[in-house]
Design a protein around this motif. Structure first.
Motif, mmCIF file in Angstrom:
data_model
loop_
_atom_site.group_PDB
_atom_site.id
_atom_site.type_symbol
_atom_site.label_atom_id
_atom_site.label_comp_id
_atom_site.label_asym_id
_atom_site.label_seq_id
_atom_site.Cartn_x
_atom_site.Cartn_y
_atom_site.Cartn_z
ATOM 1 N N PRO A 185 0.848 -1.182 0.000
ATOM 2 C CA PRO A 185 0.000 0.000 0.000
ATOM 3 C C PRO A 185 0.887 1.236 0.000
ATOM 4 C CG PRO A 185 0.057 -0.984 2.187
ATOM 5 C CD PRO A 185 0.929 -1.823 1.316
ATOM 6 N N VAL A 186 1.137 1.789 -1.169
ATOM 7 C CA VAL A 186 2.058 2.923 -1.272
ATOM 8 C C VAL A 186 1.315 4.190 -0.885
ATOM 9 C CG1 VAL A 186 3.854 3.889 -2.710
ATOM 10 C CG2 VAL A 186 2.799 1.744 -3.351
ATOM 11 N N LEU A 187 1.273 4.470 0.403
ATOM 12 C CA LEU A 187 0.620 5.705 0.833
ATOM 13 C C LEU A 187 1.643 6.816 0.918
ATOM 14 C CD1 LEU A 187 -1.756 4.346 3.612
ATOM 15 C CD2 LEU A 187 -2.136 4.561 1.149
ATOM 16 N N LEU A 188 1.210 8.027 0.664
ATOM 17 C CA LEU A 188 2.127 9.158 0.779
ATOM 18 C C LEU A 188 2.182 9.572 2.243
ATOM 19 C CD1 LEU A 188 1.037 11.137 -2.374
ATOM 20 C CD2 LEU A 188 2.729 9.336 -2.117
ATOM 21 N N PRO A 189 3.360 9.486 2.826
ATOM 22 C CA PRO A 189 3.458 9.634 4.286
ATOM 23 C C PRO A 189 3.082 11.012 4.800
ATOM 24 C CG PRO A 189 5.623 9.463 3.286
ATOM 25 C CD PRO A 189 4.645 9.164 2.211
ATOM 26 N N ALA A 221 -4.894 9.914 5.933
ATOM 27 C CA ALA A 221 -5.645 8.844 5.269
ATOM 28 C C ALA A 221 -6.615 9.452 4.265
ATOM 29 C CB ALA A 221 -6.384 8.013 6.309
ATOM 30 N N LEU A 222 -7.344 10.447 4.710
ATOM 31 C CA LEU A 222 -8.336 11.076 3.843
ATOM 32 C C LEU A 222 -7.675 11.669 2.598
ATOM 33 C CD1 LEU A 222 -11.410 11.743 3.872
ATOM 34 C CD2 LEU A 222 -10.751 14.028 4.600
ATOM 35 N N ALA A 223 -6.614 12.411 2.814
ATOM 36 C CA ALA A 223 -5.946 13.076 1.693
ATOM 37 C C ALA A 223 -5.348 12.051 0.740
ATOM 38 C CB ALA A 223 -4.865 14.020 2.204
ATOM 39 N N ASN A 224 -4.916 10.912 1.260
ATOM 40 C CA ASN A 224 -4.408 9.860 0.389
ATOM 41 C C ASN A 224 -5.510 9.320 -0.506
ATOM 42 O OD1 ASN A 224 -1.602 8.716 0.342
ATOM 43 N ND2 ASN A 224 -1.811 9.149 2.523
ATOM 44 N N VAL A 225 -6.680 9.153 0.069
ATOM 45 C CA VAL A 225 -7.783 8.639 -0.740
ATOM 46 C C VAL A 225 -8.205 9.674 -1.783
ATOM 47 C CG1 VAL A 225 -10.166 7.813 -0.654
ATOM 48 C CG2 VAL A 225 -8.561 7.151 1.122
ATOM 49 N N GLU A 226 -8.138 10.925 -1.394
ATOM 50 C CA GLU A 226 -8.518 12.004 -2.299
ATOM 51 C C GLU A 226 -7.610 12.134 -3.513
ATOM 52 O OE1 GLU A 226 -8.753 15.967 -0.740
ATOM 53 O OE2 GLU A 226 -9.747 15.186 1.032
ATOM 54 N N LEU A 227 -6.354 11.708 -3.338
ATOM 55 C CA LEU A 227 -5.317 12.016 -4.323
ATOM 56 C C LEU A 227 -5.749 11.875 -5.793
ATOM 57 C CD1 LEU A 227 -2.325 12.790 -4.805
ATOM 58 C CD2 LEU A 227 -1.819 10.358 -4.739
ATOM 59 N N LEU A 275 -2.132 10.058 9.946
ATOM 60 C CA LEU A 275 -1.075 9.899 8.945
ATOM 61 C C LEU A 275 -0.801 8.404 8.761
ATOM 62 C CD1 LEU A 275 1.435 12.707 9.987
ATOM 63 C CD2 LEU A 275 0.025 12.624 7.945
ATOM 64 N N PRO A 276 -0.331 8.008 7.579
ATOM 65 C CA PRO A 276 -0.107 6.583 7.308
ATOM 66 C C PRO A 276 0.747 5.890 8.367
ATOM 67 C CG PRO A 276 0.085 7.824 5.296
ATOM 68 C CD PRO A 276 -0.118 8.827 6.384
#
Ligand SMILES: Nc1ncnc2c1ncn2[C@@H]1O[C@H](COP(=O)(O)OP(=O)(O)OP(=O)(O)O)[C@@H](O)[C@H]1O
Ligand SMILES: Nc1ncnc2c1ncn2[C@@H]1O[C@H](COP(=O)(O)OP(=O)(O)OP(=O)(O)O)[C@@H](O)[C@H]1O
Ligand SMILES: [Mg+2]
Ligand SMILES: [Mg+2]
Lengths: 273, 315, 291, 284, 284
Positions: free
Chosen positions: D112-116, D120-126, D158-159
């Motif tokens: 799961p390459v999340l941007l650190p 969580a929300l902003a990652n899904v929004e990306l 945060l991730p």
């Protein structure tokens, strides 16, 4: 684990209590050093000697405060202009290199060569083109500031985590989007570190540039003190320049911490983990 | 352009930019005196002064048109002229160059013979000259090291002699309580001028009158400074230069340099005969290769027009 | 939930989707290794550095030459390259290069070494950090030229001094970058070492130091020209035999072409050192994924 | 809505034969002789060889096979993240690059390459942000999706503060938010507990049915493969190639009930057998 | 060799009751009232609360529970990687830190944390290298272990060149090489195909039987939990706590045959029920 790898605050080191201790130690050490210096200075310093006591240096600073203040402001202004320009130039160049690797590589190397020319040698040409005013000082500061930023930024942009780059491709971010959403944030720690390098470099460069010829500035004050062999004044200028760079470093450390809270790299010494 | 280096401004004043050969120190107090005493204004000139520094060739500012006139080290100017720069010398601030070997009073260097067996810190520019002097005098075992910007080498004993400016550095040392002996280049039999006034040949021909007006005011300024060294020294440190000079030091310098600035014929004089000797000397040493003629280098017509037969303009 | 058209008109069978490896030349976002001949690729890209340097230098010289001629810049301000090539005292320049190169290497090694060691100490102990970091900053904050009297007092005026001055200019970027690198370690990697009950020394040796290498190489890239600058500055302050001295004496004698020849030579020295660093990085850190 | 199939028996076809050829022209993803060579530890290594596959528009297709056989690589090739060494790929009748540039892909990576630096929300929004969707809109959708994957209350985390399974669910939400035309899922439900996995399977099926997406899944879970897929490709190793293709013909929507059908178990058994066979062939 | 149990019925005990108290003194890992609070997205978040557990020396124990319930956190606390906010932990009668310092821990993290500059082989070697084992010796052992996890031929590959499952297997090999007295396994077989997973289960059991290690496993795979464990702790969420404890009493060594036993299926069913219950409680 790329250079951009992430270490969130955990509890591993359990070093938190040490922060107070280390602050205390530093204070103690430096107070002791200052005291020793003061004692030595008072006992041994004769006019013409090299180490005047700190109290005398402070006295000089206090007595000449108005002049030192305006001189420092002048130099800070030159350095700030050069620094801003240098960082902007470096960012632009780094992006160009990223976008057009072949041309970019050449520009990189050209930058390197220009950076390696000493101010002494550049002075005549700079003065011929930019005159003896503010601009030539800012230009020298710019030259000193841009290279470290360029190197760190290109390095970081080149080594973004492979997985992150793949994410960008799948999201079809395009070049701009991948920079904005993925790669620049990843490069941020290296970038802020380079600012910590560039800021003092710009300041010193501005001081040296004032030696070429100037009406005002901390570098000039330093030169007068050296030339007129006035050690307390020399020390006063050195103290000021150290204070300014110290503040700059603190400021950029703080910026780094604010800008990259997810990154383990925080300012010197204090591993907040 | 002429606008900045010397031209008419709207209010009918002639604006002239003068490039100083060094930092804004008391050695240029004469210019400042002329400025504060309104001598330039009386000539309908508004002036600006650009400071020089260790890494700038003042004459270059003049030839490039950034300054209408200026002053620079005599040797530098002669080298430039030998290379074909269209300059002309129309005056000199120091009748004898303040450039000297400074040594400690208790271990003095008073003649070329005293160089023997010593370590002397000399500037890059003067090294050839000193080497040739030593050679001519047959003095042995002299070791020359490069001089730093400040005379620590002398105070810390790294060198027995330090080549520097008597006006500023020797004075500074004295006031710091370091008793020093000053051995001028001239004392060693080397004729010299310090800080010659220069402009371009073109200006000399086309704007002779402007130069005369400028020089007239400048002469008055220098005379005033010599008459009131303390006042000018103080003003330099407090008004002209705000980079941390001390009034006391500058006043002392102003008093000290009086002798170097005055000559029987008045201040700012330059003599082609002496200049020829200087040129010959430099060619001899090898600093310049082309044999210049003093007549091509020096022009006394501006001085003559300014003095108009007198030897002092204030008294 | 918003509905999307379930079926789009299927596109006509197209002009054969040839996505060959042709555009895989490592230029843009491609990330995977080119399988065959990757080694050759690495070698080539290793050679690319000096080659580009040469090409760029050539272009820059051409622009310079034309610029000078077109604008009629006086030769004492900036001589044209052709003039430099023909009238400079190349003998003196090559003499000077020899002594400068040695000092540059010395300063480069000493400065990077000092920066690296300081970074290690600072990162290892908060107490040392709080004492050493201000010191490092202070050292950095003072123009080397202003330090000259003290340095000459401490180190005399020999070759040692040149190296010290160069090292002083070099060490700070290295310090900052290595600090950054030492801290750019995944939390889990540290946890792993913790569970393995490693002493801090081992953690440094096995995890933090390798992790810091890419940043360190960046630091050395900055250091390459900085070391040259340092040596030139030192030679300016104290004299010596090298390029810095030549620049000054040539400038004083108005031998502008020789001065620029010396400057060009110093740039070439910096460029070569830089390429050396880049090459070393490619060979030593294949894992770092630098393209 | 998909047509519910009626033929209950497992239809097995060896790769490149009738079944594949049959669906020929309607293929939305097609490869021909795709191969990929890597340099591993200094030696060339063939990860994939002669991959011919055709995936029908709107179908749900699964790749299954032993670890290291090249499933992720194949997915990456189809998504234009990696270039094949040989062969041609066609997606929506275009090159993968063109298809990708039309922004029609969603991808759940194996990590799961999340941007650190993003919550969580902003990652899904990306993906929506990249596509330029206004903030309020994308925020709302992201919130809904986070709720869907059971992460309500962790929007601002945060991730680094998420558990393994939670991070994975954020990555799934991120891939789904675009409602992509083509969805790549590389072992998306790894590290989720069985119940959550079932639930996510249901949700995934629902979304797929609603949006008409074509989905390509990699999984090691046989039951998941049968539950979700129309087509299953079994990959073998050394070098990676398609060993068999299985058509799963079960009515949609499939539910917990479906899993109790004997056909379901038969499919599971068939797939397990195929995988065992694959293993037998290479790990004696 | 472990004694094979005889009582076939699943023994369920609610946490903190008889079963745990019974094995009281022989516990090699014991916690009392362990809790952990984190700061997540600016709010305090209780990840674990009131964890009392006792793990017998030499036993194989499993933690199972929904994603995000705190299993990894608990494992980290036991291994002295994270400090609990409340409660006490005892390992081998000492503090976790002391136990760790005696170099008796092996840990497979939920992510395979490989050092990117080390080859697969060198990554496996790492624990031995840190322990100062001579090069030849450790290299030999590492090679053997890589072969065991099916990675022969990839010794020289850098982690970036490994597939997800391969990286995971390297991480497993690395944890096993030390033959630690206490082995922590955080979802070690995630992302492995079923067959490889079975095989690794067998290997793990074999090594565990051979070395007398105490093992603590986190998994989401019910069948794996039953196959490997003596004790299973079921964790619930919100905040994470132990909901139930299940003793698995099946003869050792367990084999494919064991899995066909009705007891085995009964255990599986019981565990599934428990997990469903856990879920029911929190996700209505
Ligand atoms: N970037 C790469 N460089 C070199 N080799 C690679 C690279 N990526 C994958 N490989 C190799 O290709 C093979 C297939 O890898 P891939 O990731 O596609 O496997 P996979 O089927 O997804 O396995 P898993 O189920 O374990 O994820 C592996 O042997 C791997 O070593
Ligand atoms: N470093 C941390 N900072 C803040 N919160 C954390 C941290 N680590 C874990 N948490 C929180 O603690 C809870 C439990 O996390 P943990 O990783 O233990 O879950 P888990 O049971 O292992 O889940 P999974 O099965 O998904 O791996 C999660 O809600 C997570 O958000
Ligand atoms: Mg994979
Ligand atoms: Mg976990």
């Amino acid at each position: 684990m790329s250079r951009n790898a992430v270490a969130a605050p955990g509890t591993l080191g359990r070093r938190t209590p040490n922060r107070l201790a280390s602050a205390l130690t530093a204070t103690t050490v430096y107070c002791a050093l200052l005291a020793a210096w003061e004692l030595y200075g008072r006992a041994e310093y004769r006019p013409g000697g090299v180490l005047p006591p700190p109290s005398q240096i402070l006295g000089v600073l206090w007595n000449g405060r108005a002049g030192y203040w305006s001189n420092t402001l002048t130099t800070v202004g030159e350095a700030a202009a050069g620094f801003t320009g240098g960082v902007a130039l470096a960012v632009v160049l780094a992006l160009v290199m990223d976008r057009l690797p072949l041309i970019g590589d050449g520009v990189y190397r050209l930058s390197l060569m220009i950076y390696s020319i000493p101010v002494v040698a550049l002075a005549p040409a700079l003065v011929a083109w930019l005159g003896l005013g503010f601009t030539s000082k800012a230009a020298v500061a710019l030259l000193a500031a841009f290279f470290p930023v360029l190197v760190n930024l290109t390095g970081a942009l080149r080594s973004t985590d492979r997985r992150v780059r793949e994410l960008g491709e799948v999201l079809n971010t395009g070049w701009v989007g991948s920079l904005r959403f993925l790669r620049l944030p990843y490069a941020l720690p290296a970038f802020t570190a380079s600012l910590k390098i560039a800021a003092p470099a710009a300041f010193i460069a501005a001081m040296i540039a004032e030696w070429v010829g100037a009406d005002q500035g901390l570098g000039l004050a330093l030169l007068y003190a050296m030339f007129g062999y006035q050690m307390p004044e020399l020390w006063a200028a050195l103290v000021l320049s150290s204070a300014v760079t110290g503040l700059l470093a603190a400021a950029f450390g703080w910026i780094a911490r604010i800008a990259t809270p997810w990154h383990a790299s925080i300012d010197a010494g204090s591993e907040r983990r | 352009s002429d606008g900045s280096s010397g031209g008419k401004s709207a209010d009918g004043m002639l604006s002239i930019n003068n490039q100083l050969g060094w930092l804004k120190l008391t050695q240029f107090g004469g210019f400042y005196a002329a400025e504060t005493k309104g001598y330039y204004k009386a000539e309908k000139i508004s002036t600006s002064f650009t400071a020089g520094g260790p890494n700038i060739l003042a004459w270059q500012q003049v030839t490039s048109g950034k300054a209408f006139t200026g002053d620079d080290d005599n040797t530098n100017v002669l080298v430039a002229m030998a290379k074909g720069q269209p300059l002309v010398i129309y005056g000199a601030i120091f009748q004898t160059s303040p450039f000297a070997i400074i040594s400690k009073k208790d271990d003095p260097i008073e003649s070329i013979e005293d160089f023997a067996g010593r370590t002397i810190a000399v500037t890059e520019a003067s090294r050839q000259q000193f080497e040739s002097l030593v050679k001519k005098a047959g003095v042995k075992k002299v070791s020359f090291i490069p001089a730093g910007t400040d005379p620590t080498q002398l105070t810390t004993g790294q060198a027995s002699g330090y080549s520097g400016y008597a006006t500023s550095q020797a004075v500074a040392l004295k006031r710091q309580g370091v008793d020093v002996h000053v051995l001028y280049l001239e004392d060693l039999g080397v004729p010299s001028y310090g800080n010659v006034l220069i402009t371009t040949r073109d200006h000399l021909e086309k704007r002779h009158d402007d130069l005369v007006r400028f020089l007239r005011a400048t002469i008055k300024g220098h005379e005033y400074m010599n008459a009131n060294p303390d006042e000018i020294g103080r003003l330099v440190a407090t008004k002209w230069n705000t980079s941390g000079l001390k009034s006391g030091e500058e006043a002392a310098t102003a008093r000290f340099q009086k002798d170097l600035i005055t000559s029987p014929k008045g201040v700012l004089q330059v003599d082609p005969v002496k200049m020829q000797k200087i040129i010959d000397e430099l060619v001899d040493v090898g600093t310049i290769s082309k044999k210049l003629q003093a007549a091509d280098v020096v022009d006394t017509s501006v001085l003559e027009a300014a003095y108009d037969g007198r030897t002092s303009l204030l008294t | 939930m918003k509905m999307q058209t379930p079926f789009r008109p299927s596109a006509a069978p197209s002009h054969g989707g040839t996505a060959g490896p042709a555009d895989d030349g490592g230029s843009s976002g491609r990330t995977d290794a080119v399988p065959a001949g990757e080694r050759r690729g690495r070698f080539l890209s290793g050679m690319r550095g000096p080659a580009t340097s040469a090409a760029v230098l050539a272009v820059a010289l051409a622009v310079w030459e034309i610029g000078v001629r077109v604008t009629g810049t006086p030769s004492y301000a900036l001589p044209a390259p052709s003039e430099i090539a023909t009238t400079a005292d190349w003998g003196a320049v090559s003499e000077a290069v020899k002594s400068t190169v040695l000092a540059v290497l010395g300063g480069f090694v000493a400065g990077n070494g000092a920066g690296f060691a300081l970074a290690l100490l600072i990162s290892a102990s908060p107490i040392l950090a709080s004492v050493l970091y201000p010191l490092a900053l202070t050292l950095r904050a003072i123009p080397v030229v202003a330090l000259a009297p003290f340095i000459t007092l401490a180190f005399g005026r020999g070759a040692m001094l040149t190296i010290v001055v160069a090292a002083l200019i070099v060490f700070f970027p290295t310090l900052v970058n290595v600090l950054l690198g030492l801290r750019s370690v995944e939390r889990e990697a540290l946890e792993l070492m913790h569970v393995l009950n490693c002493r801090p020394v081992t953690v440094y040796r096995r995890v933090r130091l390798p992790a810091a290498m890419p940043s360190f190489f960046d630091a050395m890239r900055i250091a390459a020209p900085a070391a040259v600058l340092g040596v030139m500055t030192a030679e300016w302050i104290i004299g010596g035999q090298g390029l810095g001295k030549l620049v000054i004496t040539a400038a004083l004698a108005l031998e502008t072409t020789t001065m620029w020849a010396a400057i060009l030579a110093s740039s070439v020295v910096a460029g070569l050192l830089f390429s050396l660093v880049t090459l070393a990085e490619r060979l030593l850190l294949p894992w770092a994924g630098r393209r | 809505m998909r047509a519910a199939g009626s033929d209950p028996g497992p239809a097995l076809a060896v790769a490149g034969t009738a079944a594949a050829a049959e669906s020929g022209n309607s293929g939305v993803v097609r490869t021909e002789g795709v191969g990929k060579r890597f340099d591993v530890g200094g030696r060339p290594f063939t990860a994939l060889e002669g991959i011919d596959l055709t995936i029908r528009e709107g179908s749900f297709c699964t790749l299954i096979g032993p670890s290291g056989c090249g499933k992720s690589t194949l997915l990456r090739i189809l998504a234009d993240v990696v270039q094949p060494t040989t062969g041609t790929v066609e997606v929506f009748g275009r090159t993968p690059a063109q298809a990708r540039q039309a922004a029609e892909f969603g991808f759940v990576f194996q990590d799961p390459v999340l941007l650190p630096w993003r919550t969580a929300l902003a990652n899904v929004e990306l993906p929506l942000q990249v596509a330029g969707v206004p903030k309020d809109e994308r925020r709302k959708q992201a919130r809904d999706l986070l709720r869907l994957v059971g992460l309500e209350g962790f929007e601002k985390a945060l991730p680094a503060k998420l558990s393994g399974g939670m991070a994975r669910r954020v990555a799934i939400a991120r891939a789904l938010i675009l409602r992509p035309r083509l969805l790549f899922l590389d072992e998306p439900f790894n590290g989720l507990d069985e119940i959550r996995r079932r639930q996510m399977n249901d949700e995934l099926q629902r979304i797929w049915l609603e949006t008409g997406t074509t989905a390509i899944l990699v999984t090691h879970n046989v039951s998941e493969a049968v539950f979700l897929s129309d087509q299953v490709f079994v990959l073998g190793r050394g070098p990676g190639r398609i060993i068999a293709e299985l058509e799963i013909d079960l009515p949609r929507p499939r539910t917990a009930q479906t899993m109790l059908l004997p056909e379901f178990t038969a499919y599971e058994q068939r797939l397990t057998d195929l995988l065992t066979e694959v293993y037998g062939g290479i790990d004696p």
